[in-house]
Enzyme design. Structure first.
Site, PDB file in Angstrom:
ATOM      1  N   ARG A  87       0.865  -1.175   0.000  1.00  0.00           N
ATOM      2  CA  ARG A  87       0.000   0.000   0.000  1.00  0.00           C
ATOM      3  C   ARG A  87       0.902   1.226   0.000  1.00  0.00           C
ATOM      4  NH1 ARG A  87      -1.992  -3.488   4.082  1.00  0.00           N
ATOM      5  NH2 ARG A  87      -4.082  -4.313   3.654  1.00  0.00           N
ATOM      6  N   ARG A 123      -0.548  -2.226  -6.772  1.00  0.00           N
ATOM      7  CA  ARG A 123      -0.672  -3.297  -5.779  1.00  0.00           C
ATOM      8  C   ARG A 123      -1.569  -4.414  -6.314  1.00  0.00           C
ATOM      9  NH1 ARG A 123      -1.014  -4.734  -0.163  1.00  0.00           N
ATOM     10  NH2 ARG A 123      -3.132  -5.150   0.549  1.00  0.00           N
TER      11      ARG A 123
END
Length: 324
Positions: free
Chosen positions: A176, A273
């Protein structure tokens, strides 16, 4: 008096609400921060949702909202608030969060013996469609992490290399953006001196993730030319003035690059991601391992996040289960 997670943790204030109610909201937000350890963004969102609800109720009832009046709220009042928010083009997910925040406050009041707000429990949460972030093509993800792609920009070289290093880390390790920018210099090994990182994710949970040597080299290149002193216990990624790097800077970088590379609006830092997880899965990565790498508490979260269909789930099951 407890403080809220707003700027400088100032007490909750709102002209349309009476002091007794704002005091309880301040205590509730302080409880969520200290006891529940909710993230600052969640606390800010809850505070904003309650504020919007009180503004609506004050206009709806044509009076300042006191603790006693708030406790007399009826299901129709809650539905009217939700309808008003919906008319402002607020999505189902935001409405669901607003209702969750108000219910949390109501439960807090009940535990503290300050009244009951039953109508909040009687309202059904809005349905939210499951939307998936779209993964990038492998070639596009690699280009985003190449500082030469931005060679024509009027920016210092060290900033271009820094941004490329952050994007490479998001894609290479599936982090993240908050996890990447939360890394201390001491957390990142030099090229050839290690191949893992310990990152702190949601809920202050730590996990170990692998990191590619070419990503470590890109980070080392940035460190070598960064004009600011990078202390061992300080953030490894810093802004133009040497302070912690704001996530918005990386988001703006992605916006500029997706325009230059002809990528869709869905090409965001979080999409890197998602691309990490999707590309691992498409090349035979096991679901449980990807769950650990992403830091998901639930396997179902990973399943939704990576867009796995039932056929792929059965394939993983048949390959891994000892009785299959």
């Amino acid at each position: 008096m407890a403080k809220t997670p707003q700027t400088a943790f100032a007490a909750f204030e709102l002209p349309c609400a009476c002091d007794d109610l704002t005091i309880e909201i301040t205590r509730w937000l302080g409880h969520l921060r200290a006891e529940r350890r909710l993230s600052p963004k969640t606390l800010e969102a809850y505070s904003r949702d309650v504020r919007q609800c009180l503004i609506f109720l004050a206009e709806h009832w044509d009076e300042r909202v006191s603790l006693a009046r708030f406790g007399k709220m009826e299901p129709g009042d809650v539905r009217a608030f939700m309808a008003a928010r919906r008319s402002d083009a607020i999505g189902g997910r935001s409405l669901m969060r607003a209702l969750a925040g108000l219910r949390s406050f109501a439960r807090f009041l009940e535990r503290e013996g300050k009244g009951k707000v039953g109508p909040l429990a009687a309202i059904r949460a809005p349905k939210v469609g499951k939307t998936l972030p779209k993964p990038l093509q492998i070639a596009s993800a690699k280009r985003l992490a190449d500082p030469d792609e931005r060679a024509g920009e009027d920016r210092d070289t060290w900033i271009l290399v820094r941004d490329a290093a952050v994007l490479a880390l998001l894609y290479g390790s599936g982090l993240r953006i908050s996890e990447a920018l939360g890394l201390k210099r001491r957390d990142v090994p030099a090229p050839g001196k290690g191949d893992t990182l310990i990152v702190t994710g949601k809920g202050n949970k730590t996990r170990m993730v692998p990191v590619l040597q070419n990503v470590l080299q890109l980070i080392a290149d940035y460190v070598a030319i960064c004009p600011h002193r990078l202390a061992a216990d300080g953030p490894i990624f810093v802004g133009a003035r040497g302070g912690p790097l704001n996530p918005r800077i990386i988001q703006l970088t992605m916006e500029r690059m997706r325009g230059a590379l002809g990528l869709p609006d869905s090409a965001t830092p979080h999409a890197l991601r998602h691309s990490f997880a999707t590309h691992l899965l498409s090349r035979g990565g096991e679901l449980r391992a990807i769950q650990e790498l992403l830091g998901h508490a639930s396997l179902s979260t990973t399943q939704i996040y990576t867009g796995i269909d039932s056929e792929r789930l059965l394939e993983v099951y048949n390959t891994a289960h000892p009785r299959a």
